[in-house]
Design a protein around this motif. Structure first.
Motif, PDB file in Angstrom:
ATOM      1  N   GLN A   1     -82.930  86.981 -54.914  1.00 11.61           N
ATOM      2  CA  GLN A   1     -82.470  88.007 -55.840  1.00 11.61           C
ATOM      3  C   GLN A   1     -81.400  88.884 -55.199  1.00 11.61           C
ATOM      4  OE1 GLN A   1     -83.102  88.273 -58.976  1.00 11.61           O
ATOM      5  NE2 GLN A   1     -82.117  90.235 -59.374  1.00 11.61           N
ATOM      6  N   ALA A   2     -81.563  89.212 -53.924  1.00 12.46           N
ATOM      7  CA  ALA A   2     -80.549  90.010 -53.226  1.00 12.46           C
ATOM      8  C   ALA A   2     -79.229  89.258 -53.150  1.00 12.46           C
ATOM      9  CB  ALA A   2     -81.040  90.379 -51.824  1.00 12.46           C
ATOM     10  N   MET A   3     -79.290  87.952 -52.904  1.00 14.40           N
ATOM     11  CA  MET A   3     -78.062  87.149 -52.885  1.00 14.40           C
ATOM     12  C   MET A   3     -77.371  87.196 -54.246  1.00 14.40           C
ATOM     13  SD  MET A   3     -79.570  83.886 -50.747  1.00 14.40           S
ATOM     14  CE  MET A   3     -78.058  82.930 -50.653  1.00 14.40           C
ATOM     15  N   LEU A   4     -78.156  87.050 -55.320  1.00 13.52           N
ATOM     16  CA  LEU A   4     -77.587  87.126 -56.664  1.00 13.52           C
ATOM     17  C   LEU A   4     -76.934  88.487 -56.908  1.00 13.52           C
ATOM     18  CD1 LEU A   4     -77.146  86.085 -59.552  1.00 13.52           C
ATOM     19  CD2 LEU A   4     -79.471  86.876 -60.087  1.00 13.52           C
ATOM     20  N   GLU A   5     -77.585  89.549 -56.490  1.00 17.37           N
ATOM     21  CA  GLU A   5     -77.044  90.895 -56.735  1.00 17.37           C
ATOM     22  C   GLU A   5     -75.767  91.131 -55.932  1.00 17.37           C
ATOM     23  OE1 GLU A   5     -81.428  92.802 -57.781  1.00 17.37           O
ATOM     24  OE2 GLU A   5     -80.658  92.852 -55.734  1.00 17.37           O
ATOM     25  N   ILE A   6     -75.698  90.594 -54.720  1.00 18.22           N
ATOM     26  CA  ILE A   6     -74.464  90.693 -53.917  1.00 18.22           C
ATOM     27  C   ILE A   6     -73.340  89.933 -54.602  1.00 18.22           C
ATOM     28  CG2 ILE A   6     -73.408  89.941 -51.750  1.00 18.22           C
ATOM     29  CD1 ILE A   6     -76.144  90.630 -50.424  1.00 18.22           C
ATOM     30  N   VAL A   7     -73.653  88.753 -55.123  1.00 16.73           N
ATOM     31  CA  VAL A   7     -72.654  87.968 -55.844  1.00 16.73           C
ATOM     32  C   VAL A   7     -72.218  88.693 -57.110  1.00 16.73           C
ATOM     33  CG1 VAL A   7     -72.361  85.855 -57.210  1.00 16.73           C
ATOM     34  CG2 VAL A   7     -73.306  85.734 -54.888  1.00 16.73           C
ATOM     35  N   GLU A   8     -73.168  89.215 -57.861  1.00 19.51           N
ATOM     36  CA  GLU A   8     -72.839  89.928 -59.104  1.00 19.51           C
ATOM     37  C   GLU A   8     -71.981  91.155 -58.835  1.00 19.51           C
ATOM     38  OE1 GLU A   8     -76.611  88.905 -62.020  1.00 19.51           O
ATOM     39  OE2 GLU A   8     -76.806  90.563 -60.591  1.00 19.51           O
ATOM     40  N   ALA A   9     -72.186  91.788 -57.669  1.00 16.43           N
ATOM     41  CA  ALA A   9     -71.387  92.966 -57.319  1.00 16.43           C
ATOM     42  C   ALA A   9     -69.952  92.601 -56.951  1.00 16.43           C
ATOM     43  CB  ALA A   9     -72.040  93.722 -56.163  1.00 16.43           C
TER      44      ALA A   9
ATOM     45  N   PHE B   1     -90.460  93.364 -49.255  1.00 15.00           N
ATOM     46  CA  PHE B   1     -91.157  93.394 -50.531  1.00 15.00           C
ATOM     47  C   PHE B   1     -90.524  94.417 -51.474  1.00 15.00           C
ATOM     48  CE2 PHE B   1     -95.059  92.027 -48.016  1.00 15.00           C
ATOM     49  CZ  PHE B   1     -94.968  90.705 -48.422  1.00 15.00           C
ATOM     50  N   ASP B   2     -90.582  94.123 -52.749  1.00 17.30           N
ATOM     51  CA  ASP B   2     -90.263  95.084 -53.791  1.00 17.30           C
ATOM     52  C   ASP B   2     -91.554  95.824 -54.101  1.00 17.30           C
ATOM     53  OD1 ASP B   2     -89.719  96.499 -56.083  1.00 17.30           O
ATOM     54  OD2 ASP B   2     -88.641  94.883 -57.082  1.00 17.30           O
ATOM     55  N   THR B   3     -91.630  97.079 -53.702  1.00 18.92           N
ATOM     56  CA  THR B   3     -92.897  97.825 -53.782  1.00 18.92           C
ATOM     57  C   THR B   3     -93.306  98.157 -55.212  1.00 18.92           C
ATOM     58  OG1 THR B   3     -91.665  99.887 -53.421  1.00 18.92           O
ATOM     59  CG2 THR B   3     -92.635  98.819 -51.483  1.00 18.92           C
ATOM     60  N   ARG B   4     -92.450  97.865 -56.190  1.00 15.68           N
ATOM     61  CA  ARG B   4     -92.845  98.061 -57.587  1.00 15.68           C
ATOM     62  C   ARG B   4     -93.807  96.976 -58.056  1.00 15.68           C
ATOM     63  NH1 ARG B   4     -86.984  97.922 -60.174  1.00 15.68           N
ATOM     64  NH2 ARG B   4     -87.058  96.020 -58.890  1.00 15.68           N
ATOM     65  N   LYS B   5     -93.916  95.890 -57.293  1.00 15.05           N
ATOM     66  CA  LYS B   5     -94.695  94.736 -57.726  1.00 15.05           C
ATOM     67  C   LYS B   5     -96.075  94.746 -57.072  1.00 15.05           C
ATOM     68  CE  LYS B   5     -90.461  92.095 -58.305  1.00 15.05           C
ATOM     69  NZ  LYS B   5     -89.605  90.997 -57.800  1.00 15.05           N
ATOM     70  N   PRO B   6     -97.132  94.512 -57.853  1.00 13.67           N
ATOM     71  CA  PRO B   6     -98.495  94.589 -57.301  1.00 13.67           C
ATOM     72  C   PRO B   6     -98.948  93.317 -56.603  1.00 13.67           C
ATOM     73  CG  PRO B   6     -98.586  94.143 -59.649  1.00 13.67           C
ATOM     74  CD  PRO B   6     -97.119  94.308 -59.310  1.00 13.67           C
ATOM     75  N   ASP B   7     -98.209  92.209 -56.750  1.00  9.31           N
ATOM     76  CA  ASP B   7     -98.706  90.924 -56.269  1.00  9.31           C
ATOM     77  C   ASP B   7     -97.843  90.347 -55.153  1.00  9.31           C
ATOM     78  OD1 ASP B   7     -96.552  90.555 -57.887  1.00  9.31           O
ATOM     79  OD2 ASP B   7     -97.413  88.953 -59.108  1.00  9.31           O
ATOM     80  N   ASN B   8     -97.249  91.195 -54.347  1.00 10.31           N
ATOM     81  CA  ASN B   8     -96.444  90.720 -53.224  1.00 10.31           C
ATOM     82  C   ASN B   8     -97.290  89.863 -52.278  1.00 10.31           C
ATOM     83  OD1 ASN B   8     -93.844  91.945 -53.701  1.00 10.31           O
ATOM     84  ND2 ASN B   8     -94.783  93.913 -53.245  1.00 10.31           N
ATOM     85  N   ASN B   9     -96.683  88.790 -51.776  1.00 11.16           N
ATOM     86  CA  ASN B   9     -97.379  87.950 -50.809  1.00 11.16           C
ATOM     87  C   ASN B   9     -96.363  87.351 -49.849  1.00 11.16           C
ATOM     88  OD1 ASN B   9     -96.786  84.923 -51.644  1.00 11.16           O
ATOM     89  ND2 ASN B   9     -97.073  86.107 -53.521  1.00 11.16           N
ATOM     90  N   ILE B  10     -96.812  87.035 -48.652  1.00  8.01           N
ATOM     91  CA  ILE B  10     -95.920  86.615 -47.579  1.00  8.01           C
ATOM     92  C   ILE B  10     -95.465  85.169 -47.757  1.00  8.01           C
ATOM     93  CG2 ILE B  10     -97.635  85.734 -45.941  1.00  8.01           C
ATOM     94  CD1 ILE B  10     -94.682  88.066 -45.127  1.00  8.01           C
ATOM     95  N   VAL B  11     -96.125  84.393 -48.626  1.00  3.50           N
ATOM     96  CA  VAL B  11     -95.760  82.990 -48.799  1.00  3.50           C
ATOM     97  C   VAL B  11     -94.510  82.847 -49.669  1.00  3.50           C
ATOM     98  CG1 VAL B  11     -96.535  80.725 -49.605  1.00  3.50           C
ATOM     99  CG2 VAL B  11     -98.165  82.286 -48.528  1.00  3.50           C
ATOM    100  N   PHE B  12     -94.507  83.514 -50.838  1.00  3.19           N
ATOM    101  CA  PHE B  12     -93.437  83.299 -51.791  1.00  3.19           C
ATOM    102  C   PHE B  12     -92.558  84.519 -52.061  1.00  3.19           C
ATOM    103  CE2 PHE B  12     -96.691  80.159 -53.274  1.00  3.19           C
ATOM    104  CZ  PHE B  12     -95.991  79.026 -52.914  1.00  3.19           C
ATOM    105  N   SER B  13     -93.113  85.724 -51.951  1.00  4.21           N
ATOM    106  CA  SER B  13     -92.385  86.904 -52.432  1.00  4.21           C
ATOM    107  C   SER B  13     -91.079  87.129 -51.688  1.00  4.21           C
ATOM    108  CB  SER B  13     -93.265  88.150 -52.319  1.00  4.21           C
ATOM    109  OG  SER B  13     -94.404  88.038 -53.139  1.00  4.21           O
ATOM    110  N   TRP B  14     -91.099  86.981 -50.359  1.00  3.54           N
ATOM    111  CA  TRP B  14     -89.883  87.243 -49.601  1.00  3.54           C
ATOM    112  C   TRP B  14     -88.768  86.273 -49.983  1.00  3.54           C
ATOM    113  CZ3 TRP B  14     -91.089  88.678 -43.793  1.00  3.54           C
ATOM    114  CH2 TRP B  14     -91.516  90.009 -43.758  1.00  3.54           C
ATOM    115  N   GLU B  15     -89.144  85.027 -50.305  1.00  2.00           N
ATOM    116  CA  GLU B  15     -88.106  84.066 -50.680  1.00  2.00           C
ATOM    117  C   GLU B  15     -87.474  84.446 -52.017  1.00  2.00           C
ATOM    118  OE1 GLU B  15     -87.399  82.353 -48.158  1.00  2.00           O
ATOM    119  OE2 GLU B  15     -89.251  83.037 -47.237  1.00  2.00           O
TER     120      GLU B  15
END
Length: 305
Positions: free
Chosen positions: A180-188, A161-175
């Motif tokens: 987003q992590a994949m995008l950031e790795i690609v952007e790097a 989870f990104d702890t800055r976000k108040p609405d984290n949930n196990i159904v959608f947030s991790w996906e």
């Protein structure tokens, strides 16, 4: 024999140490209450008879609780416990994935240089979508990617989870976080900086296959091509149509059998459901075998070569 590349544990000695740091962990993360995470004898009773697992720790990270030296000591002890477990249960497990403490970069690099490369049972290292409140692709973590590429150590990428976000949930947030992590790795530009980099992404590449055309039309061509360099597992709780999207996008050679066991479907994970989903896909027997095992063995040969 099928090789499940993404199965989880929370080994008992390490878990007790983390409970001393935070006794409320089971309440904060209820999935930790699954006894199959910690009890390998119980796990063996449920494990699919034709499957060996590659085990990695769940997302209980010492770096989030203690300072650098103590965090490093805890992951070193956890890695040793992992190695002992692999040696004691070789019939169940095909390998293990080491932990790092990214608030201790020197110690983490030493784990890669020595512990991972010197132990055949340790087949890679796990990173998370965020570390210490930052993207996994933050510049200060780049030495991990460089070292893994140089030593041919595969990276297992797991969401948190990104702890800055108040609405984290196990159904959608991790996906979302995984995507987003994949995008950031690609952007790097890590795949171009480190051509030997191998990253295995949990949950079949998350949102990427579904949004393939957005990626293709919005991003520069070199980034579009970099997205296809990830490996992905099949941990979608079944869902053959979604798995077909992953195969179409990443290519059959980049898809590895993985279940998220013992999580997802109680008591011990969705292994039967995912096997059935793969069998239901419009693939040849050879292609299904590539997913179940052959792609993993091909990737494993590259470790430390």
């Amino acid at each position: 024999m099928k090789i499940d590349v993404f199965a989880h544990v929370l080994l008992p000695r390490f878990y007790q140490k983390m409970l001393r740091l935070d006794p409320h962990l089971p309440d904060k993360m209820p999935f930790l209450q699954n006894p199959v995470l910690t009890d390998m004898k119980s796990r063996a009773q449920y494990q699919h008879k034709d499957t060996q697992q590659i085990i990695s720790y769940v997302n209980v990270n010492p770096e989030d609780y203690v300072e650098a030296d103590e965090a490093l000591k805890l992951v070193q002890e956890a890695n040793q416990e992992l190695l002992e477990t692999l040696q004691a249960h070789s019939e169940q497990f095909a390998g293990g994935v080491a932990m790092l403490a990214l608030n201790h970069m020197d110690g983490s690099l030493e784990i890669l240089e020595k512990f991972v490369t010197q132990n055949q049972n340790i087949v890679g290292v796990q990173l998370f979508s965020r570390h210490l409140g930052q993207s996994v692709a933050a510049p200060e973590f780049a030495p991990i990617f460089e070292t893994c590429a140089r030593l041919e150590i595969p990276i297992w990428l797991h969401p948190v989870f990104d702890t800055r976000k108040p609405d984290n949930n196990i159904v959608f947030s991790w996906e979302y976080e995984q995507t987003q992590a994949m995008l950031e790795i690609v952007e790097a530009g890590y795949f171009r900086k480190y051509p030997n980099l191998k990253i295995i992404v949990h949950h079949a590449g998350a949102m990427v296959p579904y949004f393939a055309e957005r990626i293709r039309h919005i991003l520069p061509e070199e980034m579009v091509q970099d997205f296809k360099k990830f490996y992905v597992d099949t941990a979608l709780l079944g869902n053959p149509k979604a798995l077909e999207l992953a195969v179409d996008y990443f290519g059959i050679e980049k898809v590895l059998f993985g279940t998220d066991a013992p999580l997802g479907i109680l008591p011990a994970g969705p292994t039967k459901e995912i096997i059935a989903a793969i069998e239901a896909m419009a693939l040849s027997t050879k292609e299904k075998q590539a997913i179940f095992a052959d792609n993993w063995y091909r990737l494993l040969k590259q470790k430390g070569s």
